[in-house]
Design an enzyme around this catalytic site. Sequence first.
Site, PDB file in Angstrom:
ATOM      1  N   ASP A  10       0.830  -1.201   0.000  1.00 45.23           N
ATOM      2  CA  ASP A  10       0.000   0.000   0.000  1.00 45.23           C
ATOM      3  C   ASP A  10       0.875   1.266   0.000  1.00 45.23           C
ATOM      4  OD1 ASP A  10      -2.391   1.293  -0.085  1.00 45.23           O
ATOM      5  OD2 ASP A  10      -2.818   1.128   2.055  1.00 45.23           O
TER       6      ASP A  10
ATOM      7  N   HIS B 138       2.674   3.907  -9.177  1.00 49.72           N
ATOM      8  CA  HIS B 138       2.496   2.473  -9.476  1.00 49.72           C
ATOM      9  C   HIS B 138       3.748   1.903 -10.154  1.00 49.72           C
ATOM     10  CE1 HIS B 138      -1.456   2.561  -7.892  1.00 49.72           C
ATOM     11  NE2 HIS B 138      -1.982   3.290  -8.839  1.00 49.72           N
TER      12      HIS B 138
ATOM     13  N   LEU C  63      11.114 -19.841  -5.706  1.00 50.85           N
ATOM     14  CA  LEU C  63      10.076 -19.099  -4.982  1.00 50.85           C
ATOM     15  C   LEU C  63       8.690 -19.332  -5.607  1.00 50.85           C
ATOM     16  CD1 LEU C  63       9.265 -16.722  -3.003  1.00 50.85           C
ATOM     17  CD2 LEU C  63       9.679 -15.193  -4.954  1.00 50.85           C
TER      18      LEU C  63
END
Length: 250
Positions: free
Chosen positions: A30, A47, A141
């Site tokens: 956030d 962004h 991952l």
Amino acid sequence: MNNLVKRGASKQFEEGAEALPLDHVAIIMDGNRRWARERLLPRAAGHQAGVKSLKRLVRYVGERSLKYLTVYAFSSENWQRKEEEVSYLLKLFSDVLDDEFAELAENKVRLRFIGDLERMPAKLKNSMLESMENSRENTGLNLQVAINYGSRLELTQAARAIAMDVKRGLVDPESIDENMLSRYLYTADLPDPELLIRTGGEMRLSNYLLWQSAYTEFYVTSTLWPDFKPEDFDLAVSEFSHRNRRYGGD
Ligand code: FPP
């Protein structure tokens, strides 16, 4: 315990190679727009900086051999943002997937998208499905990207799917338990996260992994997502390692 950690974390794991004390970290990324606003930049720049931050973290947690990382990229509520911002974000996801998939695959990352993909534009949805399929065998991952994700929707869809299976005679209602419900969620094959990090300072879950985070430790930092660095991750993990996890017991 004050779990709102001030901005500007100091580096905790100088040695870097120390084994992590957990397998699965979930993150609410956030603060992209606030980061841009602070710099008098357009939202898009926030962004874009968020994407850079995610790339940096994915590289880092890969080096630290984290097994699972689950990030919240777009919530089922984010459609309420201005159309211009929604279109920008969808285009950004599409571009990032096109540009970054090769590097992720090279690093053996297995990519999964969790959420209701049906509402995604066809091209993006197809690239997402393709990248999941093409990375299925990767052993590094496990990176989950929550997109058009909302926990209540996930649980509602699970309830409906179980009801359908009962109706078809595939499931005995008496056999419905927590394990079975877990298997109907988007996260069916994944362990629950041990740690959930939220950047940007808000102290709420925002409809993220409600079921999966029943016993997850929360860590909130006021650092905005574009500024979140490997040392901030290390600090969160270090605090996690000092928590006393009781799971409702003594
Ligand atoms: C939060 O900041 C971030 C988002 C709504 C999602 C976008 C995330 C990224 C672009 C990071 C990279 C992700 C992928 C999968 C490529 P905000 O817009 O809520 O900012 P605010 O809290 O300051 O308003």
